[in-house]
Design an enzyme around this catalytic site. Structure first.
Site, PDB file in Angstrom:
ATOM      1  N   ASP A  32      31.444  28.371  40.622  1.00 38.29           N
ATOM      2  CA  ASP A  32      32.186  28.964  41.730  1.00 38.29           C
ATOM      3  C   ASP A  32      31.623  28.511  43.068  1.00 38.29           C
ATOM      4  O   ASP A  32      30.498  28.867  43.429  1.00 38.29           O
ATOM      5  CB  ASP A  32      32.114  30.493  41.620  1.00 38.29           C
ATOM      6  CG  ASP A  32      32.958  31.207  42.663  1.00 38.29           C
ATOM      7  OD1 ASP A  32      33.705  30.535  43.382  1.00 38.29           O
ATOM      8  OD2 ASP A  32      32.858  32.442  42.743  1.00 38.29           O
ATOM      9  N   ASP A  84      37.053  27.568  47.845  1.00 40.19           N
ATOM     10  CA  ASP A  84      36.712  28.573  46.842  1.00 40.19           C
ATOM     11  C   ASP A  84      37.341  28.227  45.495  1.00 40.19           C
ATOM     12  O   ASP A  84      38.527  28.448  45.268  1.00 40.19           O
ATOM     13  CB  ASP A  84      37.201  29.941  47.314  1.00 40.19           C
ATOM     14  CG  ASP A  84      36.672  31.078  46.447  1.00 40.19           C
ATOM     15  OD1 ASP A  84      35.998  30.796  45.441  1.00 40.19           O
ATOM     16  OD2 ASP A  84      36.933  32.250  46.782  1.00 40.19           O
TER      17      ASP A  84
END
Length: 430
Positions: free
Chosen positions: A279, A73
């Site tokens: 992201d 992440d």
């Protein structure tokens, strides 16, 4: 690569600086994992965690090493693991902290347990005696939260064959749920900062194909990249994430048509709202309302001869996707290659989305006689409907793209790639 990290033991892990500096070109398998997981635990160890599709990497943690899988992440900072004693569904692998001789809870008081603003938005607090351990709470944009003990332990990432517990393929069984999350943004507590990693890259293969995560130099394997600079804002703003991989969105095109979106809509305002983030922890791409409305209108117009509108004004997938269509799977699959390409035009680079990446078949939704038609939604969502104040480029639109995060030079690079071939070339196939 081996380093002692600070993390959260739910768990959160922190790293100790210079030990175990990453060698150039550490290669890890990267897996697209399909899962429907919701975790919620009562009382002190409370966790809500949901990922429909996530990217996971194999990691060995502790002494002796325990094999775990962690969500990659780039939008998060603090790494965490589900630990023994915390809530986990049956068969979900938890990290056995008591079985690791290198594990240590961060005590109160200590410098690692200090409030760090955006690093730890909620001030840490101390456990009751006799443990006096440092506890922290995390919250995410999707309203999920995590609560646990700040701790240190050894992380081992190696190239070559993955750990024995690394699963092949994808599935929906909760036994394949990731054990934790690897925070990869630019914050002081992230894996990247704690290990001194100045460059990393990944290539995500579509479907069930294996991908690759590369820490350090690529050794000349990467294709020629187009770079876009990371956007820096010196003063703190309430809605601007200063440790995210923030880039400048210059425009959006559908086919050859550049959407008439004012530059002011694509630029952060005086509060910091409106930044564009790359992201890996978000599945799809989100656009602020004005940009989303323009994209929805133009895409629907250009695709009108290929796709039948769903025709249900109240239908919204995952609370943010309402540009939806209906049709038999075979017909929509054949039409996907003819759909207009959507380009996210960045300063110096572009992320182009075409073909199957433009549509997502909504699970469990069928229409027509005998359920002959599936429901499909455009894979761009409305940030405002999702409660976000930013543009987010998700990992679904990074498939078959080599993405490089170059912290040394403050930039992100993109290039089309065959990620299955890149993975084979680097010897990281699962």
């Amino acid at each position: 690569m081996e380093a002692s990290l600070v993390l959260l033991c739910l768990c959160v892990f922190l790293a100790s600086g210079g030990e175990g500096r990453s060698p150039a070109g550490t290669v890890l398998p990267l897996q697209v994992r399909v899962q429907e997981v919701e975790l919620e635990a009562p009382a002190a160890n409370r966790l809500r965690f949901r990922h429909n599709v996530s990217l996971t990497v194999p990691v060995a943690v502790g002494t002796p090493p325990q094999n775990v899988t962690m969500v990659l992440d780039t939008g998060s900072e603090l790494s965490w693991l589900l630990c023994n004693g915390s809530y986990a569904p049956p068969l979900t692998p938890a990290f056995n902290a008591s079985g690791s001789s290198s594990y240590g809870a961060v005590p109160c008081p200590s410098t690692a347990c200090e409030w760090r603003g955006r690093d730890l938005p909620v001030p840490p607090f101390c456990d009751t005696p006799p443990s006096n351990a440092c506890r922290v709470s995390l919250s995410y944009a999707d309203a999920s939260s995590a609560d646990g003990v700040l701790a240190t332990d050894t992380f081992l990432l190696t190239g070559g064959a993955p750990p024995a517990a690394w699963p092949n393929g994808t599935g929906t069984d909760v036994s394949e749920a990731a054990t934790g999350l690897l925070g990869m943004n630019r914050g002081t507590l992230s894996f990247v900062t704690q290990t001194g990693t100045r460059r990393f890259a990944y290539c995500i293969a579509p479907g069930e194909g294996p991908g690759v995560l590369l820490l350090g130099d690529d050794g000349g394997v990467a294709p020629p990249l187009n770079y876009t600079p990371l956007i820096e804002i010196s003063q703190p703003l309430p809605y601007f994430d200063r440790v995210a991989y923030s880039v400048q969105l210059e425009g959006i095109r559908v086919g050859c048509a550049l959407l008439p979106i004012p530059k002011s809509v694509l630029t952060p305002d005086h509060t910091g709202a409106g930044q564009t983030m790359v992201d890996s922890g978000t599945q799809f791409t989100f656009l602020l309302a004005d940009a989303y409305a323009a994209l929805k209108a133009e895409f629907t117009s250009q695709a009108r001869l290929l796709l039948a509108p769903l025709g249900e004004p109240g239908f919204v997938f995952q609370g943010a996707f309402d540009a939806c269509f209906r049709g038999p799977e075979a017909r929509v699959a054949a039409a996907s290659g003819l759909l207009p390409e959507v380009g996210l035009v960045l300063r110096g680079a572009e992320v182009a989305v075409s073909g199957e990446k433009l549509l997502y078949m909504v699970p469990g939704e069928r229409r027509g006689e005998g359920g002959a038609e599936a429901v499909w939604c455009l894979t761009f969502g409305n940030s405002d409907m999702a409660g976000m104040s930013a543009y987010v480029i998700g990992h679904h639109h990074q498939q078959n793209v080599w993405v490089e995060y170059d912290l040394q030079n403050g930039r992100v690079g993109f290039a089309p790639a065959r990620c299955d071939l890149a993975t084979q070339r680097l010897g990281a196939g699962a």
